[in-house]
Motif scaffolding. Sequence first.
Motif, PDB file in Angstrom:
ATOM      1  N   GLY A  16       0.761  -1.225   0.000  1.00 17.38           N
ATOM      2  CA  GLY A  16       0.000   0.000   0.000  1.00 17.38           C
ATOM      3  C   GLY A  16       0.797   1.282   0.000  1.00 17.38           C
ATOM      4  N   ALA A  17       2.135   1.241  -0.047  1.00 20.96           N
ATOM      5  CA  ALA A  17       2.892   2.493  -0.153  1.00 20.96           C
ATOM      6  C   ALA A  17       2.487   3.151  -1.469  1.00 20.96           C
ATOM      7  N   PRO A  18       2.071   4.412  -1.433  1.00 22.68           N
ATOM      8  CA  PRO A  18       1.643   5.051  -2.680  1.00 22.68           C
ATOM      9  C   PRO A  18       2.802   5.180  -3.669  1.00 22.68           C
ATOM     10  N   VAL A  19       2.525   4.833  -4.899  1.00 17.96           N
ATOM     11  CA  VAL A  19       3.510   4.918  -5.969  1.00 17.96           C
ATOM     12  C   VAL A  19       3.316   6.240  -6.701  1.00 17.96           C
ATOM     13  N   ILE A  20       4.404   6.983  -6.860  1.00 13.63           N
ATOM     14  CA  ILE A  20       4.365   8.273  -7.549  1.00 13.63           C
ATOM     15  C   ILE A  20       5.427   8.276  -8.644  1.00 13.63           C
ATOM     16  N   PRO A  21       5.038   8.072  -9.897  1.00 17.43           N
ATOM     17  CA  PRO A  21       6.016   8.214 -10.980  1.00 17.43           C
ATOM     18  C   PRO A  21       6.455   9.674 -11.101  1.00 17.43           C
ATOM     19  N   ILE A  22       7.717   9.867 -11.429  1.00 10.25           N
ATOM     20  CA  ILE A  22       8.274  11.200 -11.680  1.00 10.25           C
ATOM     21  C   ILE A  22       8.751  11.202 -13.126  1.00 10.25           C
ATOM     22  N   LEU A  23       8.052  11.939 -13.982  1.00  6.08           N
ATOM     23  CA  LEU A  23       8.426  12.018 -15.395  1.00  6.08           C
ATOM     24  C   LEU A  23       9.390  13.172 -15.593  1.00  6.08           C
ATOM     25  N   PHE A  24      10.478  12.915 -16.318  1.00  9.08           N
ATOM     26  CA  PHE A  24      11.434  13.976 -16.631  1.00  9.08           C
ATOM     27  C   PHE A  24      12.063  13.682 -17.982  1.00  9.08           C
ATOM     28  N   TYR A  25      12.679  14.708 -18.560  1.00  7.93           N
ATOM     29  CA  TYR A  25      13.237  14.569 -19.896  1.00  7.93           C
ATOM     30  C   TYR A  25      14.558  13.796 -19.904  1.00  7.93           C
ATOM     31  N   LEU A  75       2.006   0.468 -12.912  1.00  8.08           N
ATOM     32  CA  LEU A  75       2.350   1.036 -11.603  1.00  8.08           C
ATOM     33  C   LEU A  75       1.124   1.361 -10.749  1.00  8.08           C
ATOM     34  N   ASN A  76      -0.009   1.644 -11.394  1.00  8.52           N
ATOM     35  CA  ASN A  76      -1.213   2.060 -10.674  1.00  8.52           C
ATOM     36  C   ASN A  76      -0.892   3.189  -9.687  1.00  8.52           C
ATOM     37  N   PRO A  77      -0.435   4.334 -10.187  1.00  9.14           N
ATOM     38  CA  PRO A  77       0.037   5.403  -9.311  1.00  9.14           C
ATOM     39  C   PRO A  77      -1.084   6.093  -8.545  1.00  9.14           C
ATOM     40  N   ALA A  78      -0.708   6.653  -7.381  1.00 13.10           N
ATOM     41  CA  ALA A  78      -1.632   7.466  -6.589  1.00 13.10           C
ATOM     42  C   ALA A  78      -1.701   8.879  -7.151  1.00 13.10           C
ATOM     43  N   ALA A  79      -0.624   9.312  -7.779  1.00 10.66           N
ATOM     44  CA  ALA A  79      -0.507  10.625  -8.410  1.00 10.66           C
ATOM     45  C   ALA A  79       0.704  10.547  -9.324  1.00 10.66           C
ATOM     46  N   ILE A  80       0.915  11.597 -10.100  1.00 11.58           N
ATOM     47  CA  ILE A  80       2.074  11.690 -10.983  1.00 11.58           C
ATOM     48  C   ILE A  80       2.731  13.034 -10.729  1.00 11.58           C
ATOM     49  N   VAL A  81       4.060  13.042 -10.706  1.00 11.14           N
ATOM     50  CA  VAL A  81       4.817  14.294 -10.688  1.00 11.14           C
ATOM     51  C   VAL A  81       5.537  14.357 -12.021  1.00 11.14           C
ATOM     52  N   THR A  82       5.443  15.502 -12.685  1.00  7.68           N
ATOM     53  CA  THR A  82       6.132  15.641 -13.964  1.00  7.68           C
ATOM     54  C   THR A  82       6.986  16.902 -13.976  1.00  7.68           C
ATOM     55  N   ALA A  83       8.194  16.739 -14.515  1.00  2.00           N
ATOM     56  CA  ALA A  83       9.091  17.868 -14.732  1.00  2.00           C
ATOM     57  C   ALA A  83       9.166  18.172 -16.223  1.00  2.00           C
ATOM     58  N   THR A  84       8.269  17.553 -17.009  1.00  2.00           N
ATOM     59  CA  THR A  84       8.225  17.829 -18.434  1.00  2.00           C
ATOM     60  C   THR A  84       7.470  19.133 -18.648  1.00  2.00           C
ATOM     61  N   ALA A  85       7.974  19.944 -19.536  1.00  3.17           N
ATOM     62  CA  ALA A  85       7.370  21.249 -19.783  1.00  3.17           C
ATOM     63  C   ALA A  85       6.382  21.151 -20.944  1.00  3.17           C
ATOM     64  N   PHE A  86       5.792  22.277 -21.279  1.00  6.30           N
ATOM     65  CA  PHE A  86       4.832  22.379 -22.373  1.00  6.30           C
ATOM     66  C   PHE A  86       3.568  21.574 -22.072  1.00  6.30           C
ATOM     67  N   ALA A  87       2.665  21.551 -23.036  1.00  6.86           N
ATOM     68  CA  ALA A  87       1.468  20.720 -22.931  1.00  6.86           C
ATOM     69  C   ALA A  87       1.801  19.355 -23.512  1.00  6.86           C
ATOM     70  N   SER A  88       0.952  18.370 -23.255  1.00  7.43           N
ATOM     71  CA  SER A  88       1.264  17.016 -23.711  1.00  7.43           C
ATOM     72  C   SER A  88       1.043  16.803 -25.194  1.00  7.43           C
ATOM     73  N   GLY A  89       0.465  17.758 -25.883  1.00  8.03           N
ATOM     74  CA  GLY A  89       0.377  17.673 -27.330  1.00  8.03           C
ATOM     75  C   GLY A  89      -0.949  17.229 -27.888  1.00  8.03           C
ATOM     76  N   ALA A  90      -1.935  16.993 -27.058  1.00  9.58           N
ATOM     77  CA  ALA A  90      -3.238  16.568 -27.568  1.00  9.58           C
ATOM     78  C   ALA A  90      -3.948  17.753 -28.208  1.00  9.58           C
ATOM     79  N   GLU A  91      -4.793  17.447 -29.154  1.00  7.40           N
ATOM     80  CA  GLU A  91      -5.621  18.478 -29.773  1.00  7.40           C
ATOM     81  C   GLU A  91      -6.623  18.987 -28.741  1.00  7.40           C
ATOM     82  N   PRO A  92      -7.067  20.235 -28.858  1.00  8.52           N
ATOM     83  CA  PRO A  92      -8.051  20.741 -27.903  1.00  8.52           C
ATOM     84  C   PRO A  92      -9.265  19.814 -27.829  1.00  8.52           C
ATOM     85  N   GLY A  93      -9.647  19.466 -26.618  1.00  4.35           N
ATOM     86  CA  GLY A  93     -10.784  18.591 -26.397  1.00  4.35           C
ATOM     87  C   GLY A  93     -10.440  17.109 -26.419  1.00  4.35           C
ATOM     88  N   ALA A  94      -9.238  16.762 -26.902  1.00  4.48           N
ATOM     89  CA  ALA A  94      -8.817  15.352 -26.944  1.00  4.48           C
ATOM     90  C   ALA A  94      -8.238  14.952 -25.597  1.00  4.48           C
TER      91      ALA A  94
END
Length: 152
Positions: A16-25, A75-94
């Motif tokens: 049950g320790a919460p898993v938190i992925p950390i995304l970075f470039y 991983l079934n994360p409890a939350a995500i931390v990201t150090a990636t900048a910009f938006a993720s690239g999806a089209e508006p509404g996607a």
Amino acid sequence: PPGPAGHPPLEGEGDGAPVIPILFYRSMLLAADVAPIDALVDALHAQGIAPVPIFVSSLKDQASLAFVENALASLNPAAIVTATAFASGAEPGAETLFDRAGVPVFQVIVATTRREVWEKNQRGLAPADLAMHVVLPELDGRILAGAISFKG
């Protein structure tokens, strides 16, 4: 087995320790500039959280995106931390990667602004950092968690 990033196993890890992925470039890794990520891993680990650092070349690259999606699913994360900048690239509404994850996503800033400038500037970060690390990530619904490093 060892815990995240070579740390000893967390008390109750796997129970049950919460898993938190950390995304970075990946560029941070290639430049041997991961001290902010290491410090974040240590801080989360000290709080009884199981951090899982994951480097990516881009969240717009389909191979990287598929890799992160698969990692998050396993991983079934409890939350995500990201150090990636910009938006993720999806089209508006996607739907984005972060929408599909279904957990809070915290944006940390690896600033190109110097700390002294940030401290003295009425707006804090320089315009480029504000755009890349605050404004555009908000398009994905990321929650600003503050700066973890400055240019130095």
